[in-house]
Design an enzyme around this catalytic site. Structure first.
Site, PDB file in Angstrom:
ATOM      1  N   GLY A 101       2.321   1.873  10.748  1.00 26.16           N
ATOM      2  CA  GLY A 101       3.213   3.019  10.612  1.00 26.16           C
ATOM      3  C   GLY A 101       3.854   3.447  11.923  1.00 26.16           C
ATOM      4  O   GLY A 101       4.426   4.527  12.015  1.00 26.16           O
ATOM      5  N   GLU A 106      -6.855   4.318   7.909  1.00 30.00           N
ATOM      6  CA  GLU A 106      -6.665   5.750   7.641  1.00 30.00           C
ATOM      7  C   GLU A 106      -7.904   6.344   6.985  1.00 30.00           C
ATOM      8  O   GLU A 106      -8.252   7.500   7.220  1.00 30.00           O
ATOM      9  CB  GLU A 106      -5.408   5.964   6.783  1.00 30.00           C
ATOM     10  N   ASN A 132       0.873  -1.177   0.000  1.00 31.06           N
ATOM     11  CA  ASN A 132       0.000   0.000   0.000  1.00 31.06           C
ATOM     12  C   ASN A 132       0.908   1.225   0.000  1.00 31.06           C
ATOM     13  O   ASN A 132       1.520   1.550   1.012  1.00 31.06           O
ATOM     14  CB  ASN A 132      -0.884  -0.034   1.252  1.00 31.06           C
ATOM     15  N   LYS A 150       0.094   4.261  -0.239  1.00 36.30           N
ATOM     16  CA  LYS A 150      -0.551   5.444   0.367  1.00 36.30           C
ATOM     17  C   LYS A 150      -0.324   6.676  -0.531  1.00 36.30           C
ATOM     18  O   LYS A 150      -0.290   6.523  -1.741  1.00 36.30           O
ATOM     19  CB  LYS A 150      -0.048   5.669   1.800  1.00 36.30           C
TER      20      LYS A 150
HETATM   21  C1  PEP Z   1      -0.787  -0.156   6.078  1.00 37.72           C
HETATM   22  O1  PEP Z   1      -0.964   1.057   6.095  1.00 37.72           O
HETATM   23  O2  PEP Z   1      -1.614  -0.908   5.517  1.00 37.72           O
HETATM   24  C2  PEP Z   1       0.395  -0.681   6.748  1.00 37.72           C
HETATM   25  C3  PEP Z   1       0.432  -1.949   7.085  1.00 37.72           C
HETATM   26  O3  PEP Z   1       1.390   0.230   6.998  1.00 37.72           O
HETATM   27  P1  PEP Z   1       2.849  -0.053   7.638  1.00 37.72           P
HETATM   28  O4  PEP Z   1       3.356  -1.334   7.015  1.00 37.72           O
HETATM   29  O5  PEP Z   1       3.672   1.122   7.246  1.00 37.72           O
HETATM   30  O6  PEP Z   1       2.642  -0.202   9.091  1.00 37.72           O
END
Ligand code: PEP
Length: 253
Positions: free
Chosen positions: A175, A99, A9, A11
């Site tokens: 995150g 999110e 992802n 983002k």
């Molecule tokens: C996500 O946002 O789906 C995610 C798993 O982010 P991260 O790996 O950065 O924690």
């Protein structure tokens, strides 16, 4: 048996050119390893999708959107429909990411409708669920995740439910650098599989891919993926560098 899937992802990261470059790098790296057992997915921002699909053609890389609007068309300024995503060649759509729930107010009704819209177009929903820190600390994680799944997915027919990929993403681990321990992930994945089994039966439950998401990286992926009910990962930060993402994809080997 459930399909193994590693989905990135991105983002709100990567311009169109940077995205093309990342897909090129992934293609080159994946050409050196055996990916026959794993479905690899990347989820660039909307404006990158078309170029990402073209660049990924003929490679093991599949392309997903990060969101969708539930209606097919109409006066919804700034929104994108599942039909539009299909028209650019996208195969997957992330739905209900924490999110989107937290910053954009997506609720259970929206999410259930988005799942329907995506399935209607023949695309695969990557449906996200997960508890926040306070819910984990008070021991309510199963009730929370079970509640999300029943209100957002359990309206589906068994046939349509079989098209859904579930991503369990503890919100406190996204995150943050905090990862659920492999045992915490396994416990929740087993709970989800049992919960699905009670509603749709064992066969569908065993074929449902349940991904873990939350600060997954090359150094912890192998241990998390080794757990019986973990069928792969939804990866945020570590999907932005080809080397890290491939390190996670190959954690199955
Ligand atoms: C996500 O946002 O789906 C995610 C798993 O982010 P991260 O790996 O950065 O924690």
């Amino acid at each position: 048996m459930a399909r193994k899937i590693v989905a990135g992802n991105w983002k709100m990261n990567k311009t169109v050119n940077e995205g093309v470059q990342l897909v090129e790098e992934l293609k080159n790296e994946l050409a050196k390893v055996d990916t026959s057992d794993v479905t690899v997915v990347v989820s660039p921002p909307y404006v990158n999708l078309s170029e990402a699909v073209k660049t990924a053609q003929g490679s093991p890389v599949n392309v997903s959107a990060q969101n969708v609007h539930q209606e097919e068309s109409g006066a919804y300024t700034g929104e994108i429909s599942a039909q539009m995503l299909k028209s650019v060649g996208v195969g997957y759509v992330i739905i209900g990411h924490s999110e989107r729930r937290e910053y954009f107010g997506e609720n259970a009704t929206d999410i259930a409708k988005k799942v329907d819209a995506v399935i209607t177009q023949g695309l695969t929903p990557i449906y996200c669920c997960g508890e926040v820190k306070e819910e984990r600390e008070s021991g309510n994680q199963n009730e929370v995740v079970g509640g999300q799944i029943s209100s957002e997915l359990f309206h589906l027919s068994p046939e349509d439910f079989g098209k859904v990929v579930i991503a369990y993403e503890p919100v406190w681990a996204i995150g943050t650098g905090l990862t659920a321990s492999p045992d915490q992930a396994q416990d929740m994945h087993a709970f989800i599989r049992d919960f699905v089994s009670e509603k749709y039966g064992q066969e569908i439950a065993e074929e449902t891919s349940i991904l873990y998401g939350g600060s997954c990286k090359p150094s912890n992926a192998a241990e998390i993926f080794s757990k019986k009910d973990v069928d792969g990962g939804l990866i945020g930060g570590a999907s932005l560098k080809a080397e890290d993402f491939v390190g996670i994809i190959t954690a199955f080997n």
